[in-house]
Write a protein that holds these residues in place. Sequence first.
Motif, PDB file in Angstrom:
ATOM      1  N   ILE A 213      36.823  72.872  56.461  1.00  0.00           N
ATOM      2  CA  ILE A 213      36.817  74.116  55.707  1.00  0.00           C
ATOM      3  C   ILE A 213      38.122  74.178  54.928  1.00  0.00           C
ATOM      4  CG2 ILE A 213      36.646  76.628  55.803  1.00  0.00           C
ATOM      5  CD1 ILE A 213      35.608  74.620  58.832  1.00  0.00           C
ATOM      6  N   VAL A 214      38.003  74.094  53.595  1.00  0.00           N
ATOM      7  CA  VAL A 214      39.169  74.131  52.718  1.00  0.00           C
ATOM      8  C   VAL A 214      39.311  75.552  52.192  1.00  0.00           C
ATOM      9  CG1 VAL A 214      40.226  73.217  50.614  1.00  0.00           C
ATOM     10  CG2 VAL A 214      38.886  71.700  52.102  1.00  0.00           C
ATOM     11  N   GLY A 215      40.456  76.146  52.432  1.00  0.00           N
ATOM     12  CA  GLY A 215      40.693  77.532  52.038  1.00  0.00           C
ATOM     13  C   GLY A 215      41.197  77.672  50.621  1.00  0.00           C
ATOM     14  N   SER A 216      40.597  76.955  49.701  1.00  0.00           N
ATOM     15  CA  SER A 216      40.984  77.030  48.292  1.00  0.00           C
ATOM     16  C   SER A 216      39.790  76.630  47.440  1.00  0.00           C
ATOM     17  CB  SER A 216      42.156  76.080  48.014  1.00  0.00           C
ATOM     18  OG  SER A 216      42.493  76.094  46.654  1.00  0.00           O
ATOM     19  N   LEU A 217      39.620  77.317  46.343  1.00  0.00           N
ATOM     20  CA  LEU A 217      38.533  76.978  45.421  1.00  0.00           C
ATOM     21  C   LEU A 217      39.011  76.184  44.201  1.00  0.00           C
ATOM     22  CD1 LEU A 217      36.592  80.379  45.346  1.00  0.00           C
ATOM     23  CD2 LEU A 217      36.086  78.329  46.694  1.00  0.00           C
ATOM     24  N   ARG A 218      40.313  76.145  43.994  1.00  0.00           N
ATOM     25  CA  ARG A 218      40.878  75.505  42.796  1.00  0.00           C
ATOM     26  C   ARG A 218      40.462  74.032  42.733  1.00  0.00           C
ATOM     27  NH1 ARG A 218      45.893  73.185  41.191  1.00  0.00           N
ATOM     28  NH2 ARG A 218      46.637  73.190  43.348  1.00  0.00           N
ATOM     29  N   LYS A 219      40.023  73.613  41.566  1.00  0.00           N
ATOM     30  CA  LYS A 219      39.532  72.249  41.362  1.00  0.00           C
ATOM     31  C   LYS A 219      40.571  71.204  41.779  1.00  0.00           C
ATOM     32  CE  LYS A 219      39.092  69.630  37.535  1.00  0.00           C
ATOM     33  NZ  LYS A 219      39.355  69.534  36.198  1.00  0.00           N
ATOM     34  N   ASP A 220      41.812  71.392  41.393  1.00  0.00           N
ATOM     35  CA  ASP A 220      42.878  70.438  41.696  1.00  0.00           C
ATOM     36  C   ASP A 220      43.735  70.899  42.875  1.00  0.00           C
ATOM     37  OD1 ASP A 220      42.116  68.676  39.622  1.00  0.00           O
ATOM     38  OD2 ASP A 220      43.216  69.880  38.168  1.00  0.00           O
TER      39      ASP A 220
END
Length: 183
Positions: free
Chosen positions: A9-16
């Motif tokens: 589960i990655v707590g970021s939506l930013r592409k990079d």
Amino acid sequence: MEPYRIAVIVGSLRKDSFNRMMANAVVKLAPSDFSFKQVQIGDLPLYNQDDDANPAESVKRLKGEITASRGLLFVTAEYNRSIPGILKNAIDHASRPYGQSAWAGKPAGVMGVSVGATGTSMAQQHLRNVLAYLDVPTLGQPEAYIQAKEGLFDEAGNIGAGSIKFLQKWMDHYVAWVKKHAA
């Protein structure tokens, strides 16, 4: 022996996102009996208890992926000294309705990357508090408060030479934690 399926589960939506890069890189340090799948959380509606009886398909998918996993890996950004709202939303969805949490009993590891010198220490502490309430046994040591700086990743997106020893040690502890606590 069935492989250890781990929900990431990655707590970021930013592409990079540095945290997505870390999630992609650190899983390569795990042994072959571990498999990792990043769980999509960006399409979840905002949590509303009124929807518990009839959850959206994205919520059903999230809960199914968490339930099917034998462990959890949280790689989170830090927003305003806490966890990102998108991560809290996912946690709330998969923990509801009350008594039907998909998280309970799943061993977890927590790490994060930030440009700040203290990494994501505050976000990780807040996340650990939430996970403790949800009955998620969480690896305490070693902690992984990682500063994003030159050389953290190599040209291919793998862990850079200066960080590989520390992150391999972290992964070895995480693997042992999951094997000890996975049902």
